[in-house]
Write a protein that holds these residues in place. Structure first.
Motif, PDB file in Angstrom:
ATOM      1  N   MET A  25     -29.687  25.100  88.230  1.00 57.48           N
ATOM      2  CA  MET A  25     -29.586  23.934  87.353  1.00 57.48           C
ATOM      3  C   MET A  25     -30.735  22.961  87.596  1.00 57.48           C
ATOM      4  N   GLN A  26     -31.110  22.764  88.842  1.00 59.04           N
ATOM      5  CA  GLN A  26     -32.219  21.862  89.125  1.00 59.04           C
ATOM      6  C   GLN A  26     -33.540  22.445  88.616  1.00 59.04           C
ATOM      7  N   ILE A  27     -33.728  23.742  88.750  1.00 59.57           N
ATOM      8  CA  ILE A  27     -34.929  24.377  88.208  1.00 59.57           C
ATOM      9  C   ILE A  27     -34.967  24.208  86.691  1.00 59.57           C
ATOM     10  N   MET A  28     -33.827  24.375  86.046  1.00 64.42           N
ATOM     11  CA  MET A  28     -33.767  24.168  84.601  1.00 64.42           C
ATOM     12  C   MET A  28     -34.044  22.699  84.249  1.00 64.42           C
ATOM     13  N   GLY A  29     -33.611  21.786  85.110  1.00 60.71           N
ATOM     14  CA  GLY A  29     -33.909  20.370  84.912  1.00 60.71           C
ATOM     15  C   GLY A  29     -35.404  20.097  84.975  1.00 60.71           C
ATOM     16  N   TYR A  30     -36.098  20.749  85.927  1.00 61.38           N
ATOM     17  CA  TYR A  30     -37.553  20.608  86.008  1.00 61.38           C
ATOM     18  C   TYR A  30     -38.215  21.162  84.751  1.00 61.38           C
ATOM     19  N   ALA A  31     -37.736  22.314  84.293  1.00 60.69           N
ATOM     20  CA  ALA A  31     -38.295  22.921  83.080  1.00 60.69           C
ATOM     21  C   ALA A  31     -38.055  22.010  81.873  1.00 60.69           C
ATOM     22  N   ASN A  41     -32.646  17.078  80.551  1.00 59.52           N
ATOM     23  CA  ASN A  41     -33.139  17.240  81.917  1.00 59.52           C
ATOM     24  C   ASN A  41     -32.265  16.473  82.912  1.00 59.52           C
ATOM     25  N   LEU A  42     -31.841  15.266  82.526  1.00 56.47           N
ATOM     26  CA  LEU A  42     -31.000  14.468  83.420  1.00 56.47           C
ATOM     27  C   LEU A  42     -29.631  15.108  83.636  1.00 56.47           C
ATOM     28  N   TYR A  43     -29.070  15.660  82.579  1.00 57.99           N
ATOM     29  CA  TYR A  43     -27.762  16.310  82.718  1.00 57.99           C
ATOM     30  C   TYR A  43     -27.851  17.525  83.643  1.00 57.99           C
ATOM     31  N   LEU A  44     -28.923  18.291  83.495  1.00 59.60           N
ATOM     32  CA  LEU A  44     -29.114  19.453  84.359  1.00 59.60           C
ATOM     33  C   LEU A  44     -29.305  19.015  85.811  1.00 59.60           C
ATOM     34  N   PHE A  45     -30.112  17.969  86.008  1.00 65.08           N
ATOM     35  CA  PHE A  45     -30.310  17.453  87.364  1.00 65.08           C
ATOM     36  C   PHE A  45     -29.002  16.942  87.952  1.00 65.08           C
ATOM     37  N   LEU A  46     -28.170  16.284  87.148  1.00 64.79           N
ATOM     38  CA  LEU A  46     -26.885  15.787  87.650  1.00 64.79           C
ATOM     39  C   LEU A  46     -26.010  16.920  88.158  1.00 64.79           C
ATOM     40  N   VAL A  47     -25.954  18.008  87.401  1.00 62.48           N
ATOM     41  CA  VAL A  47     -25.154  19.166  87.830  1.00 62.48           C
ATOM     42  C   VAL A  47     -25.712  19.723  89.132  1.00 62.48           C
TER      43      VAL A  47
END
Length: 82
Positions: A25-31, A41-47
């Motif tokens: 999820m954090q990698i997807m947030g970076y992408a 991106n923020l939602y992915l980083f939150l997860v």
């Protein structure tokens, strides 16, 4: 004694699964950040941050808990101020 060993194994399996999902999820947030996909991106980083916070709790690792608790709080405050 056998029940305690079973609990340790299950906790380890849970932590293993959560840390990989959280990392993904954090990698997807970076992408998503790289592609300008806000606020996804923020939602992915939150997860991801919540997942790693849970891993820190499962491992009883205070450093992981502290870093991800502060990150989670910072993200919430930043999102609320927008």
């Amino acid at each position: 004694m056998a029940c305690e060993a079973t609990n340790i194994i299950e906790t380890g399996r849970t932590a293993f699964a959560v840390k990989w999902v959280a990392s993904f999820m954090q990698i997807m947030g970076y992408a998503a950040t790289g592609f300008g996909l806000t606020p996804w991106n923020l939602y992915l980083f939150l997860v991801g941050v919540l997942g790693w916070l849970m891993v820190g709790v499962l491992w009883n690792d205070r450093a992981l808990v502290l870093v991800h608790l502060v990150a989670f709080g910072s993200m919430l405050v930043g999102m609320a101020s927008q």
